[in-house]
Design a protein around this motif. Structure first.
Motif, PDB file in Angstrom:
ATOM      1  N   UNK A  93      -2.029   8.861 -98.349  1.00  0.00           N
ATOM      2  CA  UNK A  93      -2.263   7.574 -97.709  1.00  0.00           C
ATOM      3  C   UNK A  93      -0.887   6.928 -97.572  1.00  0.00           C
ATOM      4  N   UNK A  94      -0.389   6.862 -96.341  1.00  0.00           N
ATOM      5  CA  UNK A  94       1.006   6.513 -96.110  1.00  0.00           C
ATOM      6  C   UNK A  94       1.197   5.026 -95.815  1.00  0.00           C
ATOM      7  N   UNK A  95       2.209   4.460 -96.427  1.00  0.00           N
ATOM      8  CA  UNK A  95       2.668   3.136 -96.033  1.00  0.00           C
ATOM      9  C   UNK A  95       3.532   3.294 -94.787  1.00  0.00           C
ATOM     10  N   UNK A  96       3.326   2.422 -93.800  1.00  0.00           N
ATOM     11  CA  UNK A  96       4.144   2.490 -92.598  1.00  0.00           C
ATOM     12  C   UNK A  96       5.298   1.491 -92.683  1.00  0.00           C
ATOM     13  N   UNK A  97       6.295   1.719 -91.849  1.00  0.00           N
ATOM     14  CA  UNK A  97       7.433   0.810 -91.741  1.00  0.00           C
ATOM     15  C   UNK A  97       7.977   0.945 -90.323  1.00  0.00           C
ATOM     16  N   UNK A  98       8.983   0.149 -90.017  1.00  0.00           N
ATOM     17  CA  UNK A  98       9.644   0.204 -88.708  1.00  0.00           C
ATOM     18  C   UNK A  98      11.091   0.634 -88.891  1.00  0.00           C
ATOM     19  N   UNK A  99      11.661   1.188 -87.847  1.00  0.00           N
ATOM     20  CA  UNK A  99      13.101   1.440 -87.826  1.00  0.00           C
ATOM     21  C   UNK A  99      13.700   0.649 -86.674  1.00  0.00           C
ATOM     22  N   UNK A 127      -2.440   4.317 -83.256  1.00  0.00           N
ATOM     23  CA  UNK A 127      -2.117   3.451 -84.394  1.00  0.00           C
ATOM     24  C   UNK A 127      -3.293   2.570 -84.806  1.00  0.00           C
ATOM     25  N   UNK A 128      -4.456   2.762 -84.170  1.00  0.00           N
ATOM     26  CA  UNK A 128      -5.550   1.803 -84.338  1.00  0.00           C
ATOM     27  C   UNK A 128      -6.067   1.736 -85.773  1.00  0.00           C
ATOM     28  N   UNK A 129      -5.968   2.838 -86.533  1.00  0.00           N
ATOM     29  CA  UNK A 129      -6.437   2.791 -87.921  1.00  0.00           C
ATOM     30  C   UNK A 129      -5.520   1.936 -88.787  1.00  0.00           C
ATOM     31  N   UNK A 130      -4.287   1.711 -88.343  1.00  0.00           N
ATOM     32  CA  UNK A 130      -3.328   0.880 -89.080  1.00  0.00           C
ATOM     33  C   UNK A 130      -3.278  -0.544 -88.543  1.00  0.00           C
ATOM     34  N   UNK A 173       7.519   2.479 -85.129  1.00  0.00           N
ATOM     35  CA  UNK A 173       6.715   2.439 -86.353  1.00  0.00           C
ATOM     36  C   UNK A 173       6.244   3.846 -86.721  1.00  0.00           C
ATOM     37  N   UNK A 174       6.291   4.165 -88.018  1.00  0.00           N
ATOM     38  CA  UNK A 174       5.828   5.482 -88.462  1.00  0.00           C
ATOM     39  C   UNK A 174       5.620   5.451 -89.969  1.00  0.00           C
ATOM     40  N   UNK A 175       5.110   6.562 -90.485  1.00  0.00           N
ATOM     41  CA  UNK A 175       5.034   6.821 -91.907  1.00  0.00           C
ATOM     42  C   UNK A 175       6.436   6.635 -92.509  1.00  0.00           C
ATOM     43  N   UNK A 176       6.517   5.881 -93.596  1.00  0.00           N
ATOM     44  CA  UNK A 176       7.814   5.569 -94.191  1.00  0.00           C
ATOM     45  C   UNK A 176       8.579   6.815 -94.636  1.00  0.00           C
ATOM     46  N   UNK A 177       7.875   7.851 -95.082  1.00  0.00           N
ATOM     47  CA  UNK A 177       8.548   9.078 -95.508  1.00  0.00           C
ATOM     48  C   UNK A 177       9.210   9.777 -94.322  1.00  0.00           C
ATOM     49  N   UNK A 178       8.553   9.739 -93.168  1.00  0.00           N
ATOM     50  CA  UNK A 178       9.131  10.325 -91.952  1.00  0.00           C
ATOM     51  C   UNK A 178      10.413   9.582 -91.584  1.00  0.00           C
ATOM     52  N   UNK A 179      10.370   8.258 -91.638  1.00  0.00           N
ATOM     53  CA  UNK A 179      11.553   7.468 -91.290  1.00  0.00           C
ATOM     54  C   UNK A 179      12.713   7.774 -92.237  1.00  0.00           C
ATOM     55  N   UNK A 180      12.438   7.848 -93.549  1.00  0.00           N
ATOM     56  CA  UNK A 180      13.481   8.195 -94.519  1.00  0.00           C
ATOM     57  C   UNK A 180      14.111   9.539 -94.193  1.00  0.00           C
ATOM     58  N   UNK A 198       5.398  -2.875 -92.732  1.00  0.00           N
ATOM     59  CA  UNK A 198       5.007  -2.138 -91.547  1.00  0.00           C
ATOM     60  C   UNK A 198       3.704  -2.702 -90.993  1.00  0.00           C
ATOM     61  N   UNK A 199       2.909  -1.836 -90.396  1.00  0.00           N
ATOM     62  CA  UNK A 199       1.618  -2.256 -89.840  1.00  0.00           C
ATOM     63  C   UNK A 199       0.655  -2.628 -90.964  1.00  0.00           C
ATOM     64  N   UNK A 200      -0.421  -3.313 -90.584  1.00  0.00           N
ATOM     65  CA  UNK A 200      -1.262  -3.995 -91.580  1.00  0.00           C
ATOM     66  C   UNK A 200      -1.940  -3.061 -92.580  1.00  0.00           C
ATOM     67  N   UNK A 201      -2.350  -1.885 -92.153  1.00  0.00           N
ATOM     68  CA  UNK A 201      -3.073  -0.972 -93.041  1.00  0.00           C
ATOM     69  C   UNK A 201      -2.301   0.332 -93.215  1.00  0.00           C
ATOM     70  N   UNK A 202      -2.631   1.052 -94.277  1.00  0.00           N
ATOM     71  CA  UNK A 202      -1.998   2.352 -94.511  1.00  0.00           C
ATOM     72  C   UNK A 202      -2.545   3.395 -93.529  1.00  0.00           C
ATOM     73  N   UNK A 203      -1.745   4.417 -93.316  1.00  0.00           N
ATOM     74  CA  UNK A 203      -2.145   5.548 -92.488  1.00  0.00           C
ATOM     75  C   UNK A 203      -2.779   6.601 -93.383  1.00  0.00           C
TER      76      UNK A 203
END
Length: 250
Positions: A93-99, A127-130, A173-180, A198-203
């Protein structure tokens, strides 16, 4: 111990979403955190995974058509259940963030905050689930001049990062691990930065299994994943994340 007498081939379709799922190359043979999980879970149960590296849309079609038995990560949605069966246990269950660029003070504060910003995404990405509002903004034809859809086989996210750096788009916007992972691999930490929230809900991502597989075998494959993923929580999970130089932020 696995009953090796029932060893069979497990056909796995997956797309490039490093560091979770990676297309290996001669100089970089790793297949990513989630594929390593799949490999460990199913080989210990007597299966031999056979991997097909394809774009996401093609992978979904192959699972729906029975050409692949599973795809290891897909966002959960009720509408997809007529084509696939989801495992009960999530991959993550991923936390999202922005770059954004290093000198950009922007932060996400709801949908109003992205208006006037040039947003990057990929074809058909959902992105609708987030955030329903974020997805509706991207889909709205009147915002098309502010939404850049980047198509490609395995380097879409890399190209998006370079486009942000070149000031052709402003945020992604993406999964924070992908951005890292991408920031580290492209050596762009001095030029770009990850911003939260990031976006309101986790992915939430789960494996999907083909409904073309016989019911008994499909339920066995799902059971093996669910039990195996539970066993990998904690130390084994952290070890795999460290292997790819990423970690969940507190």
């Amino acid at each position: 111990m696995a009953d090796v007498s029932r060893t069979g081939t497990l056909r796995v379709c997956y797309d490039q979403w490093a560091p979770m799922t990676i297309f290996p190359s001669e100089g970089s043979p790793g297949r990513g955190v989630v594929i390593d999980m799949v490999d460990k879970i199913y080989t210990s149960a007597g299966y031999e995974p056979e991997y097909y590296e394809v774009p996401l849309a093609r992978g979904l079609d192959m699972v729906a058509d029975g050409l692949c038995d599973m795809l290891p990560e897909y966002l959960f949605s009720k509408s997809s259940e007529k084509y696939f069966e989801y495992a009960a246990e999530e991959t993550f269950s991923y936390t999202t963030a922005f770059v954004v660029r290093q000198n950009d003070p922007w932060r996400y504060e709801g949908i109003e905050s992205i208006k006037g910003k040039r947003i990057a995404t990929g074809p058909g990405w959902d992105y609708s689930s987030m955030s329903v509002d974020y997805q509706e903004y991207i889909n709205d034809p009147k915002n098309s001049s502010f939404v850049e859809v980047i198509a490609g086989y395995d380097d879409v996210v890399d190209r998006i990062f370079h486009m942000i750096n070149d000031k052709r788009v402003d945020l992604y916007a993406d999964n924070e691990l992908v951005l890292q992972h991408v920031l580290n691999r492209l050596n762009l930490n001095g030029d770009l930065k990850i911003v939260r929230p990031g976006l309101e809900k986790k992915l939430v991502e789960r494996p999907i299994f083909s409904k073309k597989i016989a019911e008994e075998k499909r339920q066995e494959l799902i059971r093996i994943w669910d039990e195996g993923r539970l066993l990998m929580k904690g130390k084994d999970e952290e070890m795999l994340l460290r292997k790819y130089n990423v970690t969940f932020q507190e």
